[in-house]
Design an enzyme around this catalytic site. Structure first.
Site, short mmCIF file in Angstrom:
data_model
loop_
_atom_site.label_atom_id
_atom_site.label_comp_id
_atom_site.label_asym_id
_atom_site.label_seq_id
_atom_site.Cartn_x
_atom_site.Cartn_y
_atom_site.Cartn_z
N CYS A 245 -7.91 23.90 50.28
CA CYS A 245 -8.92 24.80 50.86
C CYS A 245 -10.14 23.95 51.22
O CYS A 245 -9.99 22.84 51.71
CB CYS A 245 -9.28 25.93 49.91
SG CYS A 245 -9.95 25.38 48.32
N GLY A 246 -11.35 24.44 51.01
CA GLY A 246 -12.54 23.67 51.31
C GLY A 246 -12.91 22.69 50.21
O GLY A 246 -13.19 21.52 50.47
#
Length: 287
Positions: A245-246
């Site tokens: 993800c981030g």
């Protein structure tokens, strides 16, 4: 793969009704793991101080991390995790329930962190603090009385991947890579929340936005709907998988959902896009 899990399960997900029924159990420990993305304008520590589930301890993802890394909240060394949990009165023999103030967001990250350290008696509170409050369950603003509790850890290295391992998986295709970010960030149409990162995604990865796994009230979808969400994105719930993800937070929501569907052969890329997006020598795909 094991059979899908339905209903309350103290190793993955429990309801607010389950927690209310067990809140006074002597070996239950509740953790507030609230965390917000940069720029959200919210203060997790201040919100915890103002109101939390009775007895809850606050788990600071940014502080209980690897201070040697310049990447955001990389997982802490086992010794640091163990010492922090002992100081919080969390140790061997405890059933842990983790919640956050969004619904299901950063709590999944801490659930994975415990599993990484060999602790499996840990569950995420389905719907989190918003659901707990909406149902009129008790809250308090006093910190709990903490008593040191012995904790042993056994790091499960197979539950985490580093950039070299993910680069190899991207090239060879021997692992499925699932990205939990929004479709716009995955495609490279939206700017990243952290400055200095390129836009796009890991080549060969599949976008499964974490929000597609949740109901409007912040609870996780039931098994059939979870399976449908993964399949609609083009993901295979039975394959061995790396989630990303981030910064390694919402990737854990994908891992939690896959665990509910019976797939335990899942690892989390801790550096995620905060690491991949900063190095020009790593290829980036867009669109």
């Amino acid at each position: 793969m094991a059979k899908p899990i339905t209903g309350d399960d103290p190793k993955t997900l429990v309801s607010t009704a389950w927690l209310a029924a067990h809140l006074d159990d002597p070996d239950l420990r509740v953790i507030d793991a609230s965390y917000y993305l940069p720029g959200a304008g919210r203060d997790a520590k201040a919100e915890y101080a103002a109101a939390h589930i009775p007895g809850a301890r606050h788990f600071d993802i940014d502080e209980i991390s690897d201070a040697r890394s310049d990447l955001p909240h990389m997982v802490a060394p086992a010794e640091k995790f163990m010492s922090r949990m002992r100081a919080m009165g969390i140790g061997d023999g405890h059933q842990v329930v983790v919640y956050d103030a969004v619904g299901i967001f950063s709590a999944a990250r801490v659930w994975w962190n415990f599993r990484l350290m060999g602790k499996t008696d840990v569950a995420v509170l389905d719907g989190g603090f918003p659901k707990w409050q909406a149902e009129g369950h008790p809250v308090e603003d006093m910190p709990p009385i903490l008593r040191d509790r012995h904790m042993t850890v056994q790091r499960q290295a197979h539950l985490v991947k580093d950039v070299t391992q993910v680069a190899a998986a991207s090239k060879l295709g021997d692992w499925q890579i699932l990205d939990a970010r929004s479709p716009g960030r995955f495609r490279g149409d939206e700017p990243e929340v952290r400055p200095g990162l390129r836009a796009g995604h890991i080549p060969g990865s599949i976008n499964v936005h974490y929000a597609t796994l949740l109901n409007p009230d912040g609870t996780m979808k039931e098994a059939d709907a979870l399976k449908a969400a993964f399949e609609a994105a083009g993901a295979d719930i039975s394959r061995r998988t790396i989630t990303t993800c981030g910064s390694g937070v919402t990737a854990a929501i994908l891992m939690l959902a896959l665990a509910r569907l019976g797939n335990e052969d899942v690892s989390l890329y801790d550096g995620s896009w905060s690491e991949w997006g900063r190095f020009d020598q790593l290829q980036v795909a867009t669109g």
